[in-house]
Design a protein around this motif. Structure first.
Motif, mmCIF file in Angstrom:
data_model
loop_
_atom_site.group_PDB
_atom_site.id
_atom_site.type_symbol
_atom_site.label_atom_id
_atom_site.label_comp_id
_atom_site.label_asym_id
_atom_site.label_seq_id
_atom_site.Cartn_x
_atom_site.Cartn_y
_atom_site.Cartn_z
ATOM 1 N N PRO A 25 0.927 -1.078 0.099
ATOM 2 C CA PRO A 25 0.182 -0.028 -0.299
ATOM 3 C C PRO A 25 0.783 1.331 0.621
ATOM 4 O O PRO A 25 0.618 2.266 -0.411
ATOM 5 N N ALA A 26 2.437 1.333 0.302
ATOM 6 C CA ALA A 26 2.507 2.387 0.319
ATOM 7 C C ALA A 26 3.566 2.797 -1.208
ATOM 8 O O ALA A 26 4.002 4.243 -1.489
ATOM 9 N N LEU A 27 3.121 1.906 -2.360
ATOM 10 C CA LEU A 27 3.073 2.387 -3.579
ATOM 11 C C LEU A 27 2.064 3.262 -4.323
ATOM 12 O O LEU A 27 2.568 4.267 -4.451
ATOM 13 N N ALA A 28 1.277 3.699 -3.191
ATOM 14 C CA ALA A 28 0.285 4.308 -3.194
ATOM 15 C C ALA A 28 0.748 6.202 -3.574
ATOM 16 O O ALA A 28 -0.317 6.575 -4.671
ATOM 17 N N GLY A 29 1.203 6.342 -3.058
ATOM 18 C CA GLY A 29 2.014 7.515 -2.146
ATOM 19 C C GLY A 29 2.880 8.401 -3.892
ATOM 20 O O GLY A 29 2.442 9.031 -4.322
ATOM 21 N N PRO A 30 4.145 7.559 -4.059
ATOM 22 C CA PRO A 30 4.674 7.693 -5.332
ATOM 23 C C PRO A 30 3.781 8.309 -6.953
ATOM 24 O O PRO A 30 4.098 8.543 -7.633
ATOM 25 N N LEU A 31 3.410 6.512 -6.916
ATOM 26 C CA LEU A 31 2.443 6.492 -7.425
ATOM 27 C C LEU A 31 1.191 7.860 -7.987
ATOM 28 O O LEU A 31 0.828 7.814 -9.394
ATOM 29 N N ALA A 32 0.370 7.731 -7.317
ATOM 30 C CA ALA A 32 -0.179 9.470 -7.692
ATOM 31 C C ALA A 32 0.531 10.413 -7.467
ATOM 32 O O ALA A 32 -0.221 11.323 -8.287
ATOM 33 N N ARG A 33 1.952 10.596 -6.902
ATOM 34 C CA ARG A 33 2.709 11.630 -7.338
ATOM 35 C C ARG A 33 2.567 11.432 -8.920
ATOM 36 O O ARG A 33 2.665 12.618 -9.821
ATOM 37 N N LEU A 37 1.100 14.769 -11.773
ATOM 38 C CA LEU A 37 2.059 15.381 -12.538
ATOM 39 C C LEU A 37 1.719 15.211 -13.939
ATOM 40 O O LEU A 37 1.761 15.878 -14.885
ATOM 41 N N MET A 38 1.778 14.014 -14.299
ATOM 42 C CA MET A 38 0.920 13.570 -15.500
ATOM 43 C C MET A 38 -0.518 14.111 -16.035
ATOM 44 O O MET A 38 -0.180 14.929 -17.020
ATOM 45 N N ASN A 46 -0.044 17.024 -24.131
ATOM 46 C CA ASN A 46 -1.291 15.828 -24.986
ATOM 47 C C ASN A 46 -0.369 14.248 -24.770
ATOM 48 O O ASN A 46 -0.083 13.883 -25.695
ATOM 49 N N LEU A 47 -0.284 14.283 -23.628
ATOM 50 C CA LEU A 47 0.810 13.075 -22.978
ATOM 51 C C LEU A 47 -0.101 11.436 -23.162
ATOM 52 O O LEU A 47 0.473 10.604 -23.451
ATOM 53 N N THR A 48 -1.211 12.097 -23.337
ATOM 54 C CA THR A 48 -2.215 10.793 -22.899
ATOM 55 C C THR A 48 -3.858 10.900 -23.717
ATOM 56 O O THR A 48 -3.962 11.994 -23.025
ATOM 57 N N ALA A 49 -4.526 10.438 -24.239
ATOM 58 C CA ALA A 49 -5.966 10.150 -24.841
ATOM 59 C C ALA A 49 -6.698 10.126 -23.284
ATOM 60 O O ALA A 49 -7.783 11.535 -23.065
ATOM 61 N N ILE A 50 -6.161 9.898 -22.611
ATOM 62 C CA ILE A 50 -7.375 9.777 -21.293
ATOM 63 C C ILE A 50 -7.035 10.793 -20.237
ATOM 64 O O ILE A 50 -5.705 11.386 -20.042
ATOM 65 N N ARG A 51 -8.665 11.542 -20.408
ATOM 66 C CA ARG A 51 -8.695 13.090 -18.915
ATOM 67 C C ARG A 51 -8.503 12.285 -17.497
ATOM 68 O O ARG A 51 -8.425 13.211 -16.560
ATOM 69 N N ASP A 52 -9.988 11.854 -17.778
ATOM 70 C CA ASP A 52 -10.212 11.528 -16.549
ATOM 71 C C ASP A 52 -8.923 10.362 -15.170
ATOM 72 O O ASP A 52 -8.740 9.982 -16.052
ATOM 73 N N MET A 113 9.234 12.548 -19.035
ATOM 74 C CA MET A 113 9.602 11.219 -18.166
ATOM 75 C C MET A 113 10.637 11.852 -17.454
ATOM 76 O O MET A 113 11.111 11.681 -16.392
ATOM 77 N N ARG A 114 11.766 12.869 -17.569
ATOM 78 C CA ARG A 114 13.325 13.159 -16.988
ATOM 79 C C ARG A 114 12.696 13.699 -15.596
ATOM 80 O O ARG A 114 13.551 13.777 -14.435
#
Length: 218
Positions: A25-33, A37-38, A46-52, A113-114
Protein backbone atom coordinates in the motif's frame (compact mmCIF):
# COMPACT_ATOMS: atom_id res chain seq x y z
CA UNK A 1 0.49 19.53 -8.06
CA UNK A 2 1.14 16.89 -5.44
CA UNK A 3 -0.39 13.51 -4.69
CA UNK A 4 -2.90 15.22 -2.42
CA UNK A 5 -4.24 17.12 -5.44
CA UNK A 6 -5.65 13.92 -6.90
CA UNK A 7 -9.41 13.53 -6.38
CA UNK A 8 -10.20 11.38 -3.35
CA UNK A 9 -12.06 8.87 -5.51
CA UNK A 10 -8.95 8.34 -7.65
CA UNK A 11 -6.84 7.79 -4.53
CA UNK A 12 -9.42 5.30 -3.24
CA UNK A 13 -9.35 3.44 -6.56
CA UNK A 14 -5.57 3.31 -6.39
CA UNK A 15 -5.53 2.01 -2.81
CA UNK A 16 -8.14 -0.63 -3.63
CA UNK A 17 -6.32 -1.64 -6.81
CA UNK A 18 -2.98 -2.09 -5.03
CA UNK A 19 -4.70 -4.27 -2.44
CA UNK A 20 -6.38 -6.36 -5.15
CA UNK A 21 -3.00 -6.87 -6.87
CA UNK A 22 -1.35 -7.81 -3.59
CA UNK A 23 1.08 -4.89 -3.79
CA UNK A 24 2.49 -2.75 -0.97
CA UNK A 25 0.00 0.00 0.00
CA UNK A 26 2.97 2.37 0.45
CA UNK A 27 3.32 2.46 -3.35
CA UNK A 28 0.20 4.64 -3.51
CA UNK A 29 2.18 7.79 -2.56
CA UNK A 30 4.74 7.81 -5.39
CA UNK A 31 2.22 6.44 -7.90
CA UNK A 32 -0.21 9.25 -7.05
CA UNK A 33 2.56 11.83 -7.43
CA UNK A 34 3.42 10.43 -10.85
CA UNK A 35 -0.23 10.55 -11.90
CA UNK A 36 -0.67 14.10 -10.59
CA UNK A 37 2.38 15.19 -12.61
CA UNK A 38 1.00 13.48 -15.72
CA UNK A 39 -2.33 15.27 -15.27
CA UNK A 40 -0.59 18.62 -14.98
CA UNK A 41 1.65 18.14 -18.02
CA UNK A 42 -1.15 16.57 -20.05
CA UNK A 43 -2.87 19.94 -20.47
CA UNK A 44 0.03 21.31 -22.52
CA UNK A 45 1.81 18.22 -23.80
CA UNK A 46 -1.04 15.84 -24.69
CA UNK A 47 0.76 12.87 -23.12
CA UNK A 48 -2.30 10.64 -23.08
CA UNK A 49 -5.81 10.74 -24.53
CA UNK A 50 -7.26 9.68 -21.17
CA UNK A 51 -8.08 12.78 -19.09
CA UNK A 52 -10.17 11.46 -16.21
CA UNK A 53 -8.03 10.77 -13.10
CA UNK A 54 -10.02 7.67 -12.07
CA UNK A 55 -9.79 6.25 -15.58
CA UNK A 56 -6.04 6.95 -15.57
CA UNK A 57 -5.66 5.04 -12.31
CA UNK A 58 -7.29 1.97 -13.84
CA UNK A 59 -6.11 2.09 -17.44
CA UNK A 60 -2.60 3.42 -16.83
CA UNK A 61 -1.38 2.63 -13.31
CA UNK A 62 -3.20 -0.59 -12.40
CA UNK A 63 -3.00 -1.94 -15.95
CA UNK A 64 0.78 -1.43 -15.86
CA UNK A 65 1.12 -2.93 -12.38
CA UNK A 66 -0.83 -6.07 -13.32
CA UNK A 67 2.40 -7.32 -14.89
CA UNK A 68 4.55 -6.60 -11.80
CA UNK A 69 4.88 -10.32 -10.90
CA UNK A 70 6.41 -10.98 -14.33
CA UNK A 71 9.31 -8.56 -13.73
CA UNK A 72 9.99 -9.53 -10.11
CA UNK A 73 13.57 -10.76 -9.88
CA UNK A 74 14.61 -9.44 -13.31
CA UNK A 75 17.71 -7.19 -13.38
CA UNK A 76 16.87 -5.07 -16.44
CA UNK A 77 13.84 -4.09 -18.52
CA UNK A 78 13.51 -1.92 -21.62
CA UNK A 79 10.05 -0.39 -22.06
CA UNK A 80 9.64 0.29 -25.77
CA UNK A 81 7.52 3.16 -27.04
CA UNK A 82 6.71 3.94 -23.43
CA UNK A 83 4.95 7.27 -24.12
CA UNK A 84 4.68 9.05 -20.76
CA UNK A 85 6.31 6.07 -18.99
CA UNK A 86 3.78 3.24 -19.12
CA UNK A 87 4.25 0.56 -17.90
CA UNK A 88 7.90 1.34 -17.13
CA UNK A 89 7.58 4.02 -14.44
CA UNK A 90 4.90 2.22 -12.37
CA UNK A 91 6.98 -0.98 -12.62
CA UNK A 92 10.14 0.88 -11.55
CA UNK A 93 8.28 2.32 -8.56
CA UNK A 94 6.93 -1.10 -7.57
CA UNK A 95 10.19 -3.03 -8.21
CA UNK A 96 13.19 -1.13 -6.78
CA UNK A 97 15.65 -3.88 -7.79
CA UNK A 98 14.72 -3.55 -11.46
CA UNK A 99 16.63 -1.17 -13.75
CA UNK A 100 14.17 0.24 -16.29
CA UNK A 101 15.15 1.95 -19.55
CA UNK A 102 12.28 4.03 -20.95
CA UNK A 103 12.60 4.12 -24.73
CA UNK A 104 10.67 6.95 -26.39
CA UNK A 105 11.45 9.01 -29.51
CA UNK A 106 8.90 11.77 -28.82
CA UNK A 107 10.83 14.68 -27.30
CA UNK A 108 7.96 16.08 -25.23
CA UNK A 109 7.19 12.69 -23.67
CA UNK A 110 10.88 12.09 -22.99
CA UNK A 111 11.14 15.49 -21.32
CA UNK A 112 8.11 14.74 -19.14
CA UNK A 113 9.59 11.42 -18.07
CA UNK A 114 12.94 12.95 -17.14
CA UNK A 115 11.10 15.47 -14.96
CA UNK A 116 8.96 12.71 -13.41
CA UNK A 117 12.04 10.63 -12.56
CA UNK A 118 13.67 13.70 -11.02
CA UNK A 119 10.65 14.63 -8.92
CA UNK A 120 10.07 11.04 -7.79
CA UNK A 121 13.75 10.47 -7.04
CA UNK A 122 13.49 7.29 -9.09
CA UNK A 123 17.11 6.25 -9.46
CA UNK A 124 16.41 2.84 -11.05
CA UNK A 125 14.94 4.26 -14.25
CA UNK A 126 16.46 6.19 -17.16
CA UNK A 127 15.10 7.75 -20.34
CA UNK A 128 16.52 6.76 -23.73
CA UNK A 129 15.24 9.34 -26.21
CA UNK A 130 15.57 7.20 -29.29
CA UNK A 131 13.72 5.26 -31.92
CA UNK A 132 13.47 1.64 -30.80
CA UNK A 133 15.33 0.18 -33.76
CA UNK A 134 18.12 2.78 -33.36
CA UNK A 135 18.85 1.98 -29.69
CA UNK A 136 22.38 0.58 -29.81
CA UNK A 137 22.35 -1.76 -26.82
CA UNK A 138 22.31 -5.24 -28.34
CA UNK A 139 21.51 -8.06 -25.93
CA UNK A 140 21.60 -5.79 -22.88
CA UNK A 141 18.15 -6.46 -21.41
CA UNK A 142 16.76 -9.43 -19.52
CA UNK A 143 13.36 -8.40 -20.83
CA UNK A 144 11.70 -5.89 -23.10
CA UNK A 145 8.09 -4.86 -22.83
CA UNK A 146 5.64 -2.96 -24.97
CA UNK A 147 2.11 -1.90 -24.21
CA UNK A 148 -0.24 -1.26 -27.13
CA UNK A 149 2.72 -0.58 -29.40
CA UNK A 150 2.45 -3.02 -32.30
CA UNK A 151 1.98 -6.68 -33.18
CA UNK A 152 4.33 -9.26 -31.65
CA UNK A 153 6.27 -9.74 -34.93
CA UNK A 154 6.61 -5.94 -35.28
CA UNK A 155 7.85 -5.54 -31.69
CA UNK A 156 10.49 -8.22 -32.27
CA UNK A 157 11.50 -6.64 -35.58
CA UNK A 158 12.01 -3.27 -33.85
CA UNK A 159 13.43 -4.35 -30.49
CA UNK A 160 14.43 -8.01 -30.66
CA UNK A 161 18.10 -6.99 -30.88
CA UNK A 162 17.89 -5.60 -27.33
CA UNK A 163 16.96 -8.93 -25.72
CA UNK A 164 19.68 -10.94 -23.98
CA UNK A 165 20.31 -14.48 -25.26
CA UNK A 166 18.08 -15.99 -22.58
CA UNK A 167 15.85 -12.91 -22.27
CA UNK A 168 12.18 -12.46 -23.08
CA UNK A 169 9.61 -10.15 -24.58
CA UNK A 170 6.82 -9.43 -22.08
CA UNK A 171 4.00 -8.10 -24.25
CA UNK A 172 0.76 -6.74 -22.82
CA UNK A 173 -2.21 -7.57 -25.02
CA UNK A 174 -6.00 -7.48 -24.85
CA UNK A 175 -7.63 -10.63 -26.19
CA UNK A 176 -5.46 -13.70 -26.84
CA UNK A 177 -3.30 -12.72 -29.84
CA UNK A 178 -3.29 -16.17 -31.44
CA UNK A 179 -2.81 -14.81 -34.97
CA UNK A 180 0.23 -12.79 -33.86
CA UNK A 181 1.70 -15.80 -32.05
CA UNK A 182 1.25 -17.90 -35.20
CA UNK A 183 3.11 -15.22 -37.17
CA UNK A 184 6.19 -15.05 -34.89
CA UNK A 185 9.38 -14.74 -36.91
CA UNK A 186 11.81 -17.65 -37.14
CA UNK A 187 13.96 -18.00 -34.06
CA UNK A 188 11.28 -16.91 -31.58
CA UNK A 189 8.78 -19.04 -29.66
CA UNK A 190 5.94 -18.65 -27.18
CA UNK A 191 7.09 -19.29 -23.61
CA UNK A 192 3.93 -18.42 -21.71
CA UNK A 193 0.52 -16.85 -22.19
CA UNK A 194 -1.39 -15.84 -19.08
CA UNK A 195 -4.54 -13.84 -18.46
CA UNK A 196 -4.14 -10.72 -16.32
CA UNK A 197 -6.74 -9.31 -13.98
CA UNK A 198 -6.70 -5.53 -13.86
CA UNK A 199 -8.73 -4.21 -10.90
CA UNK A 200 -11.62 -2.07 -12.13
CA UNK A 201 -11.09 -2.97 -15.80
CA UNK A 202 -13.83 -5.05 -17.40
CA UNK A 203 -11.81 -6.15 -20.40
CA UNK A 204 -9.62 -9.05 -21.43
CA UNK A 205 -5.90 -8.62 -20.79
CA UNK A 206 -3.12 -11.11 -21.46
CA UNK A 207 0.60 -11.20 -20.85
CA UNK A 208 2.48 -12.90 -23.69
CA UNK A 209 6.01 -14.14 -22.98
CA UNK A 210 8.21 -14.72 -26.04
CA UNK A 211 11.76 -16.05 -25.98
CA UNK A 212 14.32 -17.32 -28.44
CA UNK A 213 13.55 -20.74 -29.89
CA UNK A 214 16.18 -23.21 -28.69
CA UNK A 215 18.24 -24.98 -31.28
CA UNK A 216 16.66 -28.30 -30.25
CA UNK A 217 13.36 -27.11 -31.72
CA UNK A 218 13.25 -28.19 -35.35
Amino acid sequence: MTASDLPAAARDDLDAGLAALGLDPALAGPLARYLALMLRWNAAYNLTAIRDPREMVTKHLLDSLAMAPAVAGLPTLADLGTGPGLPGIPLAIATPGLRVTLVESNGKKARFMREALRQLGLGNAEVAESRIEALDRPGQFAAITARALATLPQILALGGHLIAEDGVLLAMKGARPDDEIAALPAGWALRDLRPLRVPGLDAERHLVVIGRAHSTNH
